[in-house]
Write a protein that holds these residues in place. Structure first.
Motif, PDB file in Angstrom:
ATOM      1  N   VAL A 105       3.829  16.632 -26.086  1.00  0.00           N
ATOM      2  CA  VAL A 105       5.243  16.872 -25.785  1.00  0.00           C
ATOM      3  C   VAL A 105       6.131  16.186 -26.817  1.00  0.00           C
ATOM      4  O   VAL A 105       7.119  16.758 -27.290  1.00  0.00           O
ATOM      5  N   PHE A 106       5.769  14.941 -27.176  1.00  0.00           N
ATOM      6  CA  PHE A 106       6.560  14.198 -28.164  1.00  0.00           C
ATOM      7  C   PHE A 106       6.590  14.942 -29.496  1.00  0.00           C
ATOM      8  O   PHE A 106       7.661  15.124 -30.101  1.00  0.00           O
ATOM      9  N   ASN A 107       5.454  15.393 -29.974  1.00  0.00           N
ATOM     10  CA  ASN A 107       5.395  16.072 -31.268  1.00  0.00           C
ATOM     11  C   ASN A 107       5.990  17.472 -31.206  1.00  0.00           C
ATOM     12  O   ASN A 107       6.494  17.968 -32.217  1.00  0.00           O
ATOM     13  N   LEU A 108       5.948  18.093 -30.027  1.00  0.00           N
ATOM     14  CA  LEU A 108       6.604  19.387 -29.879  1.00  0.00           C
ATOM     15  C   LEU A 108       8.119  19.239 -30.045  1.00  0.00           C
ATOM     16  O   LEU A 108       8.761  20.031 -30.750  1.00  0.00           O
ATOM     17  N   LEU A 109       8.697  18.207 -29.412  1.00  0.00           N
ATOM     18  CA  LEU A 109      10.120  17.931 -29.595  1.00  0.00           C
ATOM     19  C   LEU A 109      10.415  17.553 -31.048  1.00  0.00           C
ATOM     20  O   LEU A 109      11.451  17.946 -31.609  1.00  0.00           O
ATOM     21  N   PHE A 110       9.492  16.796 -31.645  1.00  0.00           N
ATOM     22  CA  PHE A 110       9.632  16.408 -33.051  1.00  0.00           C
ATOM     23  C   PHE A 110       9.663  17.654 -33.938  1.00  0.00           C
ATOM     24  O   PHE A 110      10.500  17.768 -34.853  1.00  0.00           O
ATOM     25  N   TRP A 111       8.763  18.587 -33.675  1.00  0.00           N
ATOM     26  CA  TRP A 111       8.689  19.823 -34.460  1.00  0.00           C
ATOM     27  C   TRP A 111       9.932  20.678 -34.253  1.00  0.00           C
ATOM     28  O   TRP A 111      10.470  21.249 -35.215  1.00  0.00           O
TER      29      TRP A 111
END
Length: 328
Positions: A105-111
Motif C-alpha cells: 500500500v505504501f509503495n502504491l501511494l508512492f507510485w
C-alpha cells in the motif's frame, strides 16, 4: 497338688495378642476379594485398595523392555519441538503477510504520487515551455524538467517496491532499499552543503540570475521570460538586486512591463516612480524565511516517508530471509 492332664485339657487360656490367631479360614480371602475387589479396584495382588508388592520375578518380568519407553519419550519430545517450530513459523508468516501488504500500500501511494508529479511536469513542459528557467548556466534546470525527472524516479522506485512486496522477492526488496537509501543520502548531503556554503551560494545565485536577465524576451527563452514576469508581478519586485539591473539589459533606462505598479503597455519606459523598487532576490528570500516552518514541515514529511519506506523494505527483507531459513 498337680493337675492331671485330663483336667488341664478342660481349661483354656484367655487369648492374648501373642497367641491370637489372625488366620482366616481357607477360601475367605478369595470370597471377600471377589465380593469387594471390583468396588475398590482390587486384583489378585490388592485387597480393599491395598496393593501387595510384587515379587522379584514379577518385577523382572515387568521391566524386561525399557527401550520402548525411551522411544516413546523421544517421539513425544520431537513432536513437541515440531509443534513449537510450527507455531513460530506460523507467527512469522502472519507477521510477514502484515508487513507485505503495508509495504505494498505504501509503495502504491508512492507510485501514484510519482505519476502525479510526472503528469504536472509534462503539462508544464507542453503548455508553458521551460517554465521557471531562471539560470543561464543551467538552462535545463527548469521546473518542468525537475518535476519530470523527480516523478520518473519516484515511479520507478515505487514500482520496484510494489513488485518486491507482492512477490516477496529479496532481490527487488534489496534494490528498492538501496535506491531509496542513495536518494535519501544525496538529499541529506545537499541540505548539509547548502547550510555550510550559504554565503557562497547567495553570491553565485545572484551573479547567475543577472546573467539570465540578458536572455529575457529572446527567442527560445519563453520559459525564462514567463518566470521573471510572474515573479516580479506576484512579489512586487524588480530586478535581481535592484531595478537598475535591467538598465544593463536594455542599455537604457527601461524595465519590463511586469515591474510597473500599474500594468500597461510599455509602462516600463516611464519614470522610475512608477516601478517596483524592491529587489526580487531578497524579496523571495524573505518570503522563504517567513514560510520556513512550512518548508521545514514539507522537508521533514519527505524524509519521514523515505525513512518509513527504508524501514518497511529492510524489515520485510529480513522476514523473507528468516522465513526461507527456518520455515523452508
Amino acid at each position: 497338688m498337680r493337675r492331671s492332664s485330663t483336667d488341664e485339657s478342660t481349661y483354656h487360656r484367655s487369648p492374648s495378642l501373642d497367641s491370637k490367631d489372625y488366620s482366616l479360614p481357607n477360601g475367605t480371602f478369595r470370597r471377600y476379594s471377589s465380593m469387594y475387589g471390583g468396588q475398590f479396584g482390587a486384583t489378585s495382588n490388592s485387597f480393599f485398595g491395598f496393593h501387595t508388592n510384587p515379587g522379584p520375578k514379577a518385577t523382572k518380568a515387568k521391566y524386561t523392555s525399557p527401550k520402548g519407553n525411551k522411544y516413546v519419550v523421544f517421539y513425544l519430545d520431537l513432536s513437541f519441538i515440531f509443534l513449537l517450530e510450527l507455531k513460530r513459523c506460523s507467527m512469522a508468516h502472519n507477521c510477514l503477510q502484515c508487513i507485505k501488504y503495508l509495504m505494498f500500500v505504501f509503495n502504491l501511494l508512492f507510485w501514484l504520487g510519482g505519476c502525479g508529479i510526472l503528469g504536472v511536469g509534462i503539462w508544464l513542459a507542453v503548455t508553458q515551455g521551460n517554465f521557471a528557467t531562471l539560470s543561464s548556466s543551467f538552462p535545463s534546470l527548469s521546473a518542468a524538467n525537475l518535476l519530470i525527472v523527480t516523478g520518473t524516479f519516484v515511479m520507478i522506485i515505487g514500482f520496484v517496491g510494489c513488485i518486491g512486496a507482492i512477490k516477496e522477492n529479496k532481490c527487488l526488496l534489496l534494490s528498492f532499499f538501496i535506491m531509496l537509501l542513495i536518494i535519501f543520502l544525496l538529499e541529506l548531503a545537499v541540505v548539509i552543503l547548502f547550510f555550510v556554503y550559504t554565503d557562497k551560494i547567495d553570491k553565485y545565485a545572484q551573479r547567475d540570475l543577472k546573467k539570465g536577465l540578458h536572455l529575457y524576451g529572446t527567442d527560445g527563452n519563453i520559459g525564462l521570460t514567463n518566470a521573471w514576469s510572474i515573479i516580479q508581478t506576484d512579489f512586487r519586485c524588480c530586478g535581481v538586486s535592484n531595478y537598475t539591473d535591467w538598465f544593463e539589459v536594455y542599455n537604457t533606462t527601461r524595465v519590463p512591463d511586469s515591474c510597473c505598479l500599474e500594468f500597461s503597455e510599455n509602462c516600463g519606459l516611464h519614470s522610475p516612480g512608477t516601478w517596483w523598487k524592491a529587489p526580487c532576490y531578497e524579496t523571495v528570500k524573505i518570503w522563504l524565511q517567513e514560510n520556513l516552518l512550512a518548508v521545514g514541515i514539507f522537508g521533514l514529511c519527505t524524509a519521514m516517508v523515505q525513512i518509513l519506506g527504508l524501514t518497511f523494505a529492510m524489515t520485510m527483507y529480513c522476514q523473507v530471509v528468516k522465513a526461507d531459513t527456518y520455515c523452508a
